[in-house]
Enzyme design. Structure first.
Site, PDB file in Angstrom:
ATOM      1  N   ALA A 176       0.818  -1.213   0.000  1.00  0.00           N
ATOM      2  CA  ALA A 176       0.000   0.000   0.000  1.00  0.00           C
ATOM      3  C   ALA A 176       0.850   1.261   0.000  1.00  0.00           C
ATOM      4  CB  ALA A 176      -0.945  -0.003   1.205  1.00  0.00           C
ATOM      5  N   ASP A 219      12.974   3.512   1.206  1.00  0.00           N
ATOM      6  CA  ASP A 219      12.144   2.845   2.229  1.00  0.00           C
ATOM      7  C   ASP A 219      13.004   2.289   3.367  1.00  0.00           C
ATOM      8  OD1 ASP A 219      10.170   3.404   0.374  1.00  0.00           O
ATOM      9  OD2 ASP A 219       9.209   1.457   0.500  1.00  0.00           O
TER      10      ASP A 219
HETATM   11  O1  PMV Z   1       7.037   0.361  -2.428  1.00  0.00           O
HETATM   12  P1  PMV Z   1       6.525   1.745  -2.250  1.00  0.00           P
HETATM   13  O2  PMV Z   1       5.141   1.909  -2.742  1.00  0.00           O
HETATM   14  O3  PMV Z   1       6.758   2.242  -0.868  1.00  0.00           O
HETATM   15  O4  PMV Z   1       7.354   2.702  -3.262  1.00  0.00           O
HETATM   16  C1  PMV Z   1       8.669   3.002  -3.095  1.00  0.00           C
HETATM   17  C2  PMV Z   1       9.008   4.263  -3.776  1.00  0.00           C
HETATM   18  C3  PMV Z   1       9.510   4.179  -5.202  1.00  0.00           C
HETATM   19  O5  PMV Z   1      10.192   5.417  -5.410  1.00  0.00           O
HETATM   20  C4  PMV Z   1       8.373   4.062  -6.178  1.00  0.00           C
HETATM   21  C5  PMV Z   1      10.474   3.020  -5.418  1.00  0.00           C
HETATM   22  C6  PMV Z   1      11.820   3.181  -4.740  1.00  0.00           C
HETATM   23  O6  PMV Z   1      12.501   2.168  -4.606  1.00  0.00           O
HETATM   24  O7  PMV Z   1      12.215   4.291  -4.377  1.00  0.00           O
END
Ligand code: PMV
Length: 323
Positions: free
Chosen positions: A103, A151
């Site tokens: 999400a 993340d």
């Molecule tokens: O997995 P999410 O939805 O938290 O997306 C991460 C963010 C992106 O920039 C789309 C991918 C990344 O690795 O930075």
């Protein structure tokens, strides 16, 4: 029986998702919504892994294999710990969290970081944040294919960070914004890998515009960071709206996300944007002080998961080791 427990926060990207995969910076904040991992020592193999948010369980010997692909990130962090000479003993590892999976809220990075911290604590070993980041990255590589690292950095270090791929955390505030964020999940599940690949191709297709877009995001990040540091909520909101427009332009929004974003703005939010990879997942909105609950209430007819959450939560930490 000896056991250890560790927690890691969820995260939202405030500015710069997708563009951060392609070289510009992003700003993200750790959310006050934890994953808790508990590791209980076992006298012998097999190792047992259970994830309550995924509703999955796996029992494996030292070869570390599970039939469920969704548990593969947790296996890969165990492999990464072992390859760095951490002694991962046979254990029962349970991961619990209220973060909705897939999400855009960092559920997989949070689970990997909490699990790695709990397992190393069980073995009586310290793991420093740099190494915990690297190990959590291994889980993200399995989960997403081509992660920028924003993340894992956010959930490991906590607070609010400016991040660049390959360089790590460039700046960090201990806390978050002075107001809580409204977070609403569209309920549409998707993989991060697919939209990331699509954006990569899209940016290639637009030729010289690619450089202009990445440059624009760099400017946006400068302005956003100074607005965050100066607590200029209206400016943060306006910049979020611009960022959302850019994300729509590169093709990662959906009608459901647009509806949530516009509903938040109609209800008085200073700004709203999709957060994370898009094609589903969540939106965030920023409000004037005292108005978050009202904006959240306006989203409940379109989302079954709406929360008002503080940013700037602490990073991954060991909560308890017993005895
Ligand atoms: O997995 P999410 O939805 O938290 O997306 C991460 C963010 C992106 O920039 C789309 C991918 C990344 O690795 O930075």
């Amino acid at each position: 029986m000896k056991y250890s427990r560790a927690s890691a926060p969820a995260k939202v990207i405030l500015f710069g998702e997708h563009f951060v995969v392609n070289g510009s910076r992003a700003i993200a904040t750790a959310l006050d919504l934890p994953t808790v991992a508990t590791a209980i020592e076992k006298a012998s193999w097999p190792l047992e892994i259970e994830s309550t948010p995924l509703g999955l369980r796996c029992v494996t010997g030292p070869e570390l294999t599970c039939s469920s692909r969704e548990l593969e990130p947790l296996l890969s962090i165990i492999r990464a710990l072992r390859s760095r000479d951490y002694d991962v003993p046979p254990a029962r590892l349970t991961v619990e969290s209220d973060i909705p999976p897939s999400a855009g809220l960092g559920s997989s990075a949070s689970a990997s970081a909490a699990a790695a911290a709990a397992l190393t604590a069980l073995a009586g070993q310290d793991i420093d944040p740099e190494e915990l980041f690297e190990v959590t990255m291994e889980g993200e590589r399995v989960a997403h294919g081509n992660p920028s690292g924003v993340d894992p950095a956010t959930v490991v270090y906590g607070g609010t960070i400016v991040f660049r791929r390959g360089q790590g955390v460039l700046e960090r505030l201990q806390g978050g914004l002075s107001v809580p964020l409204v977070v609403a999940d569209s309920g549409l599940r998707r993989s991060t890998a697919a939209p990331v690949l699509n954006v990569l191709k899209f940016l290639d297709r637009v030729g010289p515009l690619r450089v202009s877009l990445l440059g624009l995001v760099e400017q946006l990040i400068d302005l956003a960071w100074s607005a965050i540091r100066g607590n200029q909520l209206e400016d943060i909101g306006a910049l979020m709206n611009i960022n959302h427009g850019l994300l729509s332009a590169i093709g990662v929004s959906t009608p459901e996300l647009e509806e949530l974003v516009y509903a938040a703005r109609r209800a008085g939010a200073l700004g709203a944007k999709l957060t994370g990879a898009g094609w589903g997942g969540s939106i965030i909105a920023i409000t004037r002080p005292g108005e978050a609950e009202r904006v959240a209430a306006a989203l409940t007819s379109r989302s079954s998961w709406v929360r008002v959450l503080d940013g700037g939560a602490p990073g991954t930490r060991v909560i308890k080791v017993d005895p």
